[in-house]
Design a protein around this motif. Structure first.
Motif, PDB file in Angstrom:
ATOM      1  N   THR A 196     -97.140  10.627 -44.185  1.00 52.76           N
ATOM      2  CA  THR A 196     -96.381   9.376 -44.184  1.00 52.76           C
ATOM      3  C   THR A 196     -95.225   9.460 -43.200  1.00 52.76           C
ATOM      4  O   THR A 196     -94.960   8.522 -42.431  1.00 52.76           O
ATOM      5  CB  THR A 196     -95.848   9.056 -45.588  1.00 52.76           C
ATOM      6  OG1 THR A 196     -96.949   8.939 -46.497  1.00 52.76           O
ATOM      7  CG2 THR A 196     -95.072   7.742 -45.584  1.00 52.76           C
ATOM      8  N   ARG A 197     -94.519  10.581 -43.201  1.00 57.77           N
ATOM      9  CA  ARG A 197     -93.390  10.761 -42.284  1.00 57.77           C
ATOM     10  C   ARG A 197     -93.863  10.744 -40.822  1.00 57.77           C
ATOM     11  O   ARG A 197     -93.277  10.057 -39.975  1.00 57.77           O
ATOM     12  CB  ARG A 197     -92.675  12.070 -42.591  1.00 57.77           C
ATOM     13  CG  ARG A 197     -91.459  12.325 -41.704  1.00 57.77           C
ATOM     14  CD  ARG A 197     -90.620  13.493 -42.186  1.00 57.77           C
ATOM     15  NE  ARG A 197     -91.414  14.706 -42.327  1.00 57.77           N
ATOM     16  CZ  ARG A 197     -91.721  15.274 -43.497  1.00 57.77           C
ATOM     17  NH1 ARG A 197     -91.295  14.748 -44.627  1.00 57.77           N
ATOM     18  NH2 ARG A 197     -92.441  16.384 -43.540  1.00 57.77           N
ATOM     19  N   SER A 201     -95.372   7.171 -39.926  1.00 57.69           N
ATOM     20  CA  SER A 201     -94.336   6.145 -39.850  1.00 57.69           C
ATOM     21  C   SER A 201     -93.602   6.214 -38.517  1.00 57.69           C
ATOM     22  O   SER A 201     -93.361   5.191 -37.865  1.00 57.69           O
ATOM     23  CB  SER A 201     -93.347   6.315 -41.001  1.00 57.69           C
ATOM     24  OG  SER A 201     -92.284   5.398 -40.897  1.00 57.69           O
ATOM     25  N   ARG A 238     -93.853   3.073 -35.827  1.00 57.82           N
ATOM     26  CA  ARG A 238     -92.642   2.319 -35.514  1.00 57.82           C
ATOM     27  C   ARG A 238     -92.189   2.514 -34.068  1.00 57.82           C
ATOM     28  O   ARG A 238     -91.265   1.827 -33.613  1.00 57.82           O
ATOM     29  CB  ARG A 238     -91.526   2.701 -36.489  1.00 57.82           C
ATOM     30  CG  ARG A 238     -91.868   2.341 -37.933  1.00 57.82           C
ATOM     31  CD  ARG A 238     -90.726   2.643 -38.889  1.00 57.82           C
ATOM     32  NE  ARG A 238     -91.143   2.499 -40.278  1.00 57.82           N
ATOM     33  CZ  ARG A 238     -91.287   1.343 -40.926  1.00 57.82           C
ATOM     34  NH1 ARG A 238     -91.078   0.214 -40.283  1.00 57.82           N
ATOM     35  NH2 ARG A 238     -91.663   1.309 -42.198  1.00 57.82           N
ATOM     36  N   GLU A 275     -97.647   3.532 -49.735  1.00 58.56           N
ATOM     37  CA  GLU A 275     -96.729   4.295 -48.887  1.00 58.56           C
ATOM     38  C   GLU A 275     -96.959   3.989 -47.409  1.00 58.56           C
ATOM     39  O   GLU A 275     -96.011   3.746 -46.653  1.00 58.56           O
ATOM     40  CB  GLU A 275     -96.895   5.788 -49.151  1.00 58.56           C
ATOM     41  CG  GLU A 275     -96.371   6.260 -50.487  1.00 58.56           C
ATOM     42  CD  GLU A 275     -94.857   6.207 -50.568  1.00 58.56           C
ATOM     43  OE1 GLU A 275     -94.188   6.394 -49.536  1.00 58.56           O
ATOM     44  OE2 GLU A 275     -94.345   5.959 -51.679  1.00 58.56           O
ATOM     45  N   PHE A 276     -98.215   4.002 -46.986  1.00 65.38           N
ATOM     46  CA  PHE A 276     -98.512   3.769 -45.573  1.00 65.38           C
ATOM     47  C   PHE A 276     -98.207   2.327 -45.166  1.00 65.38           C
ATOM     48  O   PHE A 276     -97.740   2.074 -44.051  1.00 65.38           O
ATOM     49  CB  PHE A 276     -99.964   4.119 -45.265  1.00 65.38           C
ATOM     50  CG  PHE A 276    -100.247   5.594 -45.218  1.00 65.38           C
ATOM     51  CD1 PHE A 276     -99.454   6.448 -44.474  1.00 65.38           C
ATOM     52  CD2 PHE A 276    -101.315   6.139 -45.927  1.00 65.38           C
ATOM     53  CE1 PHE A 276     -99.705   7.815 -44.429  1.00 65.38           C
ATOM     54  CE2 PHE A 276    -101.583   7.498 -45.888  1.00 65.38           C
ATOM     55  CZ  PHE A 276    -100.779   8.336 -45.132  1.00 65.38           C
ATOM     56  N   ARG A 323     -95.905   0.362 -46.489  1.00 65.85           N
ATOM     57  CA  ARG A 323     -94.441   0.277 -46.384  1.00 65.85           C
ATOM     58  C   ARG A 323     -93.939   0.959 -45.112  1.00 65.85           C
ATOM     59  O   ARG A 323     -92.915   0.565 -44.557  1.00 65.85           O
ATOM     60  CB  ARG A 323     -93.782   0.920 -47.603  1.00 65.85           C
ATOM     61  CG  ARG A 323     -93.728   0.036 -48.829  1.00 65.85           C
ATOM     62  CD  ARG A 323     -92.761   0.584 -49.862  1.00 65.85           C
ATOM     63  NE  ARG A 323     -93.199   1.857 -50.413  1.00 65.85           N
ATOM     64  CZ  ARG A 323     -93.876   1.987 -51.556  1.00 65.85           C
ATOM     65  NH1 ARG A 323     -94.197   0.918 -52.260  1.00 65.85           N
ATOM     66  NH2 ARG A 323     -94.221   3.182 -51.990  1.00 65.85           N
ATOM     67  N   ALA A 324     -94.661   1.991 -44.676  1.00 65.01           N
ATOM     68  CA  ALA A 324     -94.228   2.765 -43.507  1.00 65.01           C
ATOM     69  C   ALA A 324     -94.572   2.093 -42.176  1.00 65.01           C
ATOM     70  O   ALA A 324     -94.242   2.622 -41.121  1.00 65.01           O
ATOM     71  CB  ALA A 324     -94.860   4.162 -43.546  1.00 65.01           C
ATOM     72  N   GLY A 325     -95.240   0.941 -42.222  1.00 63.31           N
ATOM     73  CA  GLY A 325     -95.507   0.203 -41.000  1.00 63.31           C
ATOM     74  C   GLY A 325     -96.885   0.401 -40.406  1.00 63.31           C
ATOM     75  O   GLY A 325     -97.167  -0.074 -39.299  1.00 63.31           O
TER      76      GLY A 325
END
Length: 243
Positions: free
Chosen positions: A70-71, A74, A78, A104-105, A107-109
């Motif tokens: 996710t980190r 994201s 972005r 999660e993904f 929300r992460a864009g």
């Protein structure tokens, strides 16, 4: 900042692209490569599990956690205006975890996510010794993902060709589309004829979602051009580690 409703979301743009002409989709391992992909004129970015693993000096055997992916994903999503698809391996666990991963993904864009039907200790799709979960278990994961997503594209990958043969991959593809997958990804097919057969059988079964092919230069699939995949009925062609 609120998005202008006249501007399509990244997920909507991804759907539009996959519904049209066939597009090459390079894999990115960080924001820098994603920005280079965008600058070179490509229209979709793929966050490849193999590429992210390799960038950490790790083999592609599912060692990247949901938190870490996710980190990484994201930051990549972005950094560019392009829609980005993330490789979520097996979905990181049972349906409840798949649901969490989708949320999660999104929300992460990310514009979309790919999940596959291997057992939890997965392997790169072009390695030997893969093991599959039952079709019903994968259908349950897809159902959970569909229920969890809002504006998000779900790509269902099957690794059945290398384990149980082409007909098994075809049967799973139909089941996954019927469960609500937005696109299908048959992994490690062995020839242009097999890609053609898979696409033809999807049409015969009334499945009309976009098909995605994986064109890694180091695997079991012979090298085919984007134009050749276009003629075979595929709308997205992944180049996961070509960058």
């Amino acid at each position: 900042m609120m998005r202008n409703h006249s501007t399509p979301s990244k997920a909507q743009r991804l759907r539009e692209l996959l519904a049209g002409r066939t597009v090459a989709i390079p894999g990115a391992c960080n924001s820098l490569t994603a920005m280079q992909i965008e600058r070179a004129g490509f229209e979709i970015v793929y966050v490849s599990g193999a590429a992210i693993s390799a960038a950490r000096g790790l083999p592609d055997i599912g060692l990247i956690s949901l938190t870490d992916m996710t980190r990484e994903a994201s930051a990549i999503a972005r950094s560019v205006a392009l829609p980005t698809i993330v490789d979520a391996d097996t979905g990181y666990g049972p349906p409840s975890v798949v649901r969490e991963a989708v949320q999660e993904f999104e929300r992460a864009g990310l514009a979309g996510m790919q999940i596959e039907d291997q057992e939890e200790a997965k392997k790169c799709g072009h390695l030997s010794g893969k093991r599959l979960i039952p079709t019903a278990d994968m259908v349950a994961k897809i159902t959970a993902a569909v229920e969890a997503k809002c504006d998000f594209v779900l790509v269902a990958r099957t690794d059945a060709r290398a384990v149980d043969g082409l007909q098994a991959a075809i049967q799973r593809g139909v089941a996954y589309a019927n469960a609500g997958a937005d696109a299908l990804f048959p992994e490690a097919l062995l020839s242009a004829d097999e890609f053609h057969t898979f696409a033809l059988e999807m049409k015969r079964a009334g499945v009309h979602v976009p098909l995605i092919a994986n064109m890694t230069e180091f695997g079991k699939t012979p090298y085919l051009s984007v134009d050749e995949f276009d003629a075979l009925g595929y709308r997205g062609v992944l180049f996961p580690v070509s960058t």
